[in-house]
Design a protein around this motif. Structure first.
Motif, PDB file in Angstrom:
ATOM      1  N   UNK A 268       0.788  -1.111  -0.074  1.00 39.79           N
ATOM      2  CA  UNK A 268      -0.140  -0.014   0.082  1.00 39.79           C
ATOM      3  C   UNK A 268       0.729   1.351   0.051  1.00 39.79           C
ATOM      4  N   UNK A 269       2.045   1.347   0.751  1.00 37.88           N
ATOM      5  CA  UNK A 269       2.891   2.477   0.680  1.00 37.88           C
ATOM      6  C   UNK A 269       3.246   2.755  -0.746  1.00 37.88           C
ATOM      7  N   UNK A 270       3.890   1.666  -1.370  1.00 32.02           N
ATOM      8  CA  UNK A 270       4.336   1.909  -2.722  1.00 32.02           C
ATOM      9  C   UNK A 270       3.317   2.282  -3.623  1.00 32.02           C
ATOM     10  N   UNK A 271       1.904   1.837  -3.646  1.00 34.83           N
ATOM     11  CA  UNK A 271       0.905   2.430  -4.247  1.00 34.83           C
ATOM     12  C   UNK A 271       0.664   3.869  -4.019  1.00 34.83           C
ATOM     13  N   UNK A 272       0.792   4.179  -2.646  1.00 35.14           N
ATOM     14  CA  UNK A 272       0.330   5.527  -2.323  1.00 35.14           C
ATOM     15  C   UNK A 272       1.666   6.390  -2.986  1.00 35.14           C
ATOM     16  N   UNK A 273       2.696   5.950  -3.102  1.00 28.39           N
ATOM     17  CA  UNK A 273       3.878   6.904  -3.555  1.00 28.39           C
ATOM     18  C   UNK A 273       3.749   6.923  -4.996  1.00 28.39           C
ATOM     19  N   UNK A 274       3.232   5.894  -5.779  1.00 28.52           N
ATOM     20  CA  UNK A 274       3.084   6.125  -7.291  1.00 28.52           C
ATOM     21  C   UNK A 274       1.812   7.005  -7.336  1.00 28.52           C
ATOM     22  N   UNK A 275       0.873   6.809  -6.336  1.00 24.98           N
ATOM     23  CA  UNK A 275      -0.330   7.812  -6.824  1.00 24.98           C
ATOM     24  C   UNK A 275       0.300   9.202  -6.572  1.00 24.98           C
ATOM     25  N   UNK A 277       2.557  10.637  -7.730  1.00 21.55           N
ATOM     26  CA  UNK A 277       3.745  10.883  -8.656  1.00 21.55           C
ATOM     27  C   UNK A 277       2.720  11.271  -9.970  1.00 21.55           C
ATOM     28  N   UNK A 278       2.907  12.405 -10.633  1.00 21.23           N
ATOM     29  CA  UNK A 278       1.898  12.689 -11.644  1.00 21.23           C
ATOM     30  C   UNK A 278       2.205  11.974 -12.887  1.00 21.23           C
ATOM     31  N   UNK A 517      -1.865   0.455 -11.541  1.00 19.71           N
ATOM     32  CA  UNK A 517      -0.909   1.607 -11.583  1.00 19.71           C
ATOM     33  C   UNK A 517      -0.375   1.466 -13.192  1.00 19.71           C
ATOM     34  N   UNK A 518      -0.444   2.387 -14.134  1.00 18.73           N
ATOM     35  CA  UNK A 518      -0.005   2.335 -15.403  1.00 18.73           C
ATOM     36  C   UNK A 518       0.560   3.623 -16.081  1.00 18.73           C
ATOM     37  N   UNK A 519       1.198   3.389 -16.989  1.00 18.49           N
ATOM     38  CA  UNK A 519       2.009   4.513 -17.574  1.00 18.49           C
ATOM     39  C   UNK A 519       0.895   5.073 -18.345  1.00 18.49           C
ATOM     40  N   UNK A 520       1.074   6.653 -18.459  1.00 18.39           N
ATOM     41  CA  UNK A 520       0.120   7.613 -19.182  1.00 18.39           C
ATOM     42  C   UNK A 520      -0.289   7.062 -20.747  1.00 18.39           C
ATOM     43  N   UNK A 521       0.641   6.004 -21.254  1.00 16.29           N
ATOM     44  CA  UNK A 521       0.312   5.872 -22.677  1.00 16.29           C
ATOM     45  C   UNK A 521      -0.915   4.898 -22.750  1.00 16.29           C
ATOM     46  N   UNK A 522      -1.333   4.227 -21.635  1.00 13.09           N
ATOM     47  CA  UNK A 522      -2.389   3.349 -21.639  1.00 13.09           C
ATOM     48  C   UNK A 522      -3.616   4.029 -21.426  1.00 13.09           C
ATOM     49  N   UNK A 523      -4.690   3.966 -21.934  1.00 11.10           N
ATOM     50  CA  UNK A 523      -5.886   4.454 -21.594  1.00 11.10           C
ATOM     51  C   UNK A 523      -7.107   3.302 -21.642  1.00 11.10           C
ATOM     52  N   UNK A 524      -8.205   3.707 -21.221  1.00  9.90           N
ATOM     53  CA  UNK A 524      -9.416   3.028 -21.174  1.00  9.90           C
ATOM     54  C   UNK A 524      -9.009   1.733 -20.443  1.00  9.90           C
TER      55      UNK A 524
END
Lengths: 544, 314
Positions: A268-275, A277-278, A517-524
């Protein structure tokens, strides 16, 4: 240097060299690797790379571990698909009819469906798959339909019929689960037809095909050119096997992974940290299950509903869930979240109220002795053992929080951390006071949940055993499972859930969610409604 | 010599026998039923009928003695059975993973020898100089830093920040660098200190003083006399580490997603996959004995004062 010395030096060198040769020889046999091919494939335009903690397994649609559910669901499809809020939609079956007595199910199969090897999908192959599964009936007895399935028939090329020994309403839900009722093509069947011992090759009707695979390292799935439905937007999914959560996060940050998703795949810490990050996108799913605390009513101290109610009211669920899960789980008011069929019932939440809680304990006869910290009654202390999975940091933190909060009420909790398998064993043996429990999620619930409420052996029925209305509850469960009347079934579910809420033996704590969690190039990216399915079909790739 | 080796090889039998007995006892003392663990791992609800069926299938319904005799018989024929979890022959699964671990073990051993031998000698020769300080610092860090943390740190700097090396996986030499360095750190720490103290000890010996008096050059004294004796404890240490490295570099394999033997074994423990556990114990016992034997042989060759006969009698 003497001759003797020279000899010994040469021998030393020879021994060392021999040792090196043996080891290098060993290591070369296995290092002919294909990961470079996997890596180069990733560079193709429409490809995404994700990771999974375990190897994808044997890709046999009819067996369980070590095959991974998400991967099985990429290759093999069900007759009926489970959608949001429990809606059942046609998949390989275009339509179906149910006889009035609820015992005969006739499926009209979808026209023009082909397996990935080009062979047709028809009633013959459906029957062959059903029969292969039913040949090992015992292995699948956990699934309700297996116990009531009497006969399978090919009516015509596109029509398949199931006959049950008795009515059982969740047949369609059971057919939508990832295993075992999914369809392997003829070429995949072993000569004796017994798929429980292995398959020849993974041939399915699904949108993906397994293109490249190295055990414990990676699996590459490519689009199935013969797929009947809407083709996936990406050409390829590469699954890297990364067992360690922290490494998974580092690989994602480096850009080696495009997507991390699942339940508990990263901390959950890692998820929080990635969340925070813009650069990345994060998502939380709808509830996939409920984290509950079982208060075993077969324990004399917990058999009193006032004590159970006092315990539920005596800790701040909201604060605990937010504190322990950083708000990634949602506090739960009811045992089943409302996104399952029949569970959208109005139930009175049991709210945090320490004063009420203390009053209830006093009323039940558990009084604080002068100068004491633990309540007593008839010379007995109000103490319990709470068992938890010692490898689960959330359970541990929650157990400690509850212990602290209840001690304020004068209730003593002794914590015992156990290995998961031992913990499950104690649940089944009804050898516990307090236990963290989870329901099964979609498409198994709510019918699997009410089933364990009434069936002994799973630990839940035993937890509820001292409830005065247990017999009535069991009857309601049996009536709900075999009822063919939708309204009646809804009424029964309402009543069962109300009783459980009022009795407070299964204390809902929080709704568990999947993370992505995904990179911005992914959508939908959309979480599948079925807890075990894969989310890849709708995913699109931008031009980043 | 051959007789000595033969005797040592025969010693494998009682050791393996004891090791399997202890493992067998531990598995049966554990509160978890392997049949139940299997079903739970497979997400199958263990009904009493299903449990009975699985126990029968795994031979767990037999008397303990029969089960043990059966295990020993099979091991004697090098038949390790089928994994409960994957339904594949255990030996095939092990063969698939052992090379990956051997590769990692070999390079780690090589790297640690290449660093620690010169470092250990220099630290002893130039005692209390800057090089001794450096060796001390390296040893201190190597011995005290947890391997998984070092692994993460290396990944963070060299893969994520600098983008020089891959994060995980196996394949090219680049994949080998970080796990090898992670594994070697602790070995370098131990070997360097071992060699330093053993060289220092030898330098105090009278034969060194006599050699110096005879005007023999320092380098010759060091390489031809001191080192030959001083390296003996290092070889013992390396042999022991080899067995350890080959039987599983569990944490490092986990951190770097290295598809090796250690990871496979840990999964087997959690799933109570008895055939795999037994195969592991057998291999571990054999590997330790063989590594031990190799160490003894190398020392025997290097220092003929240790007689094969004397060793065999130990």
């Amino acid at each position: 240097m003497s001759v003797q010395h020279r000899k010994s030096s040469a021998l030393t060198l020879a021994t060392m060299l021999l040792l090196l040769l043996v080891i290098v020889g060993c290591s070369n046999t296995g290092s002919a690797d294909k990961s470079s091919s996997a890596a180069s494939d990733q560079t193709s335009t429409k490809s995404i790379t994700m990771s999974w903690p375990r190897d994808i397994g044997t890709m046999n649609p009819h067996t369980y571990n070590p095959s991974q559910l998400f991967a099985q669901s990429m290759l093999y499809e069900p007759l009926i698909s489970y959608q949001k809020d429990g809606k059942l939609e046609p998949a390989l079956a275009e339509s179906w009819t149910i006889s009035d007595d609820g015992k005969v199910y006739t499926f009209k199969l979808r026209q023009g469906v082909k397996f990935s090897d080009g062979t047709p999908f028809n009633a013959e192959i459906v029957k062959k798959n059903f029969d292969a599964v039913m040949k090992n009936k015992d292995t699948h007895s956990w699934l309700g339909i297996v116990g009531v399935l009497d006969k399978t028939e090919v009516v015509d090329d596109q029509t398949f019929r199931l006959t049950l020994t008795e009515p059982y309403y969740p047949v369609l839900q059971d057919l939508s689960v990832v295993r075992p009722f999914r369809f392997l093509g003829e070429a995949g069947f072993p000569d004796d037809g017994d798929t429980s011992q292995g398959i020849k090759e993974p041939v399915g009707t699904g949108p993906w095909m397994l293109a490249d695979y190295k055990q414990d390292e990676y699996a590459v799935f490519k689009r199935n050119p013969n797929y009947w439905g809407t083709a996936p937007k990406v050409d390829q999914i590469t699954v890297k096997i990364i067992p360690d959560g922290e490494t998974r996060v580092l690989a994602f940050e480096k850009g080696d992974l495009d997507l991390i998703y699942g339940e508990g795949v990263i901390s959950l810490d890692a998820f929080q940290q990635l969340r925070d990050n813009d650069e990345y996108v994060t998502q939380l799913s709808d509830p996939v299950g409920t984290r509950s605390l079982l208060l075993n009513s077969s324990n004399p101290k917990l058999s009193d509903v006032r004590v159970r109610m006092a315990l539920q009211q005596g800790f701040n669920k909201q604060a605990m869930v937010e504190g322990v899960t950083s708000g990634l789980e949602e506090p739960a008011d009811t045992v089943l979240s409302k996104n399952y069929p029949y569970t959208n019932v109005d139930l009175e939440p049991i709210t945090y109220d320490v004063e009420k809680s203390k009053a209830l304990l006093d009323e039940a006869g558990w009084k604080l002795p002068a100068g004491g910290t633990v309540r007593e009654k008839d010379g007995q202390q109000l103490d319990f053992e709470m068992i938890f999975d010692k490898t689960d940091p959330i359970q541990k933190a929650m157990a400690e929080t509850i212990q602290a909060e209840w001690s304020e009420l004068g209730v003593k909790v002794n914590l015992t951390g156990l290995e998961l398998t031992v913990q499950i064993k104690r649940l089944k043996a009804n050898d516990f006071d307090l236990y963290f429990w989870y329901n099964y999620g979609a498409p198994y619930d709510p019918h699997s949940f009410i089933n364990v409420v009434a069936s002994p052996g799973f630990g839940i029925s035993e937890t509820l055993s001292a409830l005065p209305m247990k017999k009535e509850l069991d009857d309601q469960v049996h009536a709900a499972l075999s009822s063919t009347d939708e309204t009646k079934r809804q009424e029964l579910y309402g009543s069962i859930l109300k009783t459980l809420q009022e009795q407070s033996a299964i204390v809902p704590i929080s709704y568990i969610k999947k993370t992505a969690v995904y990179q911005k190039k992914i959508s939908n990216f959309i979480f599948p409604a079925n807890r075990d399915e894969n989310p890849f079909v709708g995913i699109e790739l931008g031009n980043q | 010599m051959i007789g000595y080796i033969g005797k040592r090889m025969i010693a494998i039998i009682p050791i393996v026998f004891i090791a399997t007995l202890v493992t067998f006892a531990l598995i049966h003392i554990s509160p978890v039923d392997p049949a139940e663990a299997y079903l739970t791992a497979a997400h199958i609800y263990p009904t009493p009928e299903l449990l009975a069926q699985k126990r029968h299938e795994f031979g767990l319904d037999q008397p303990l003695l029969t089960q043990y005799a059966d295990t020993i018989q099979k091991i004697a024929k090098l038949d390790f059975g089928t994994s409960y979890l994957t339904n594949k022959p255990v030996w095939d699964e092990v063969k698939l993973r052992l090379p990956a671990t051997a590769e990692l073990a070999f390079w780690s051993m090589l790297l640690s020898a290449l660093v620690s031998i010169p470092l250990g000698i220099l630290a002893a020769v130039y005692k209390n100089s800057w090089i001794d300080m450096v060796s001390r610092a390296i040893s201190y860090i190597g011995a005290s830093i947890p391997q998984f943390w070092l692994g993460y740190l290396l990944i963070f700097f060299f893969s994520v920040k600098l983008d020089w090396l891959p994060v995980e996986g196996r394949g090219s030499w680049e994949n080998l660098v970080l796990p090898t360095v992670t594994l070697s750190m602790i070995l370098i720490a131990v070997y360097t200190r071992l060699l330093r103290s053993s060289v220092l000890e030898q330098l105090q010996e009278t034969y060194v003083k006599y050699a110096r008096t005879r005007g023999i050059r320092e380098r010759v004294i060091m390489l031809k006399h001191v080192l030959k004796i001083a390296i003996s404890p290092l070889i013992t240490g390396m042999g022991m580490s080899m067995g350890k490295l080959l039987t599983g570099t569990i944490i490092v394999e986990q951190v770097f997603s290295w598809p090796g033997f250690g990871r496979y074994f840990v999964d087997a423990i959690f799933n109570r996959d008895i055939p795999v556990i037994q195969c592991y114990v057998f291999l571990a016992a054999c590997l330790f004995i063989v590594c031990n034997l190799l160490v003894d042989l190398v020392q025997l060759v290097m220092d003929p004062r240790i007689s094969a006969k004397g060793r065999a009698e130990h």
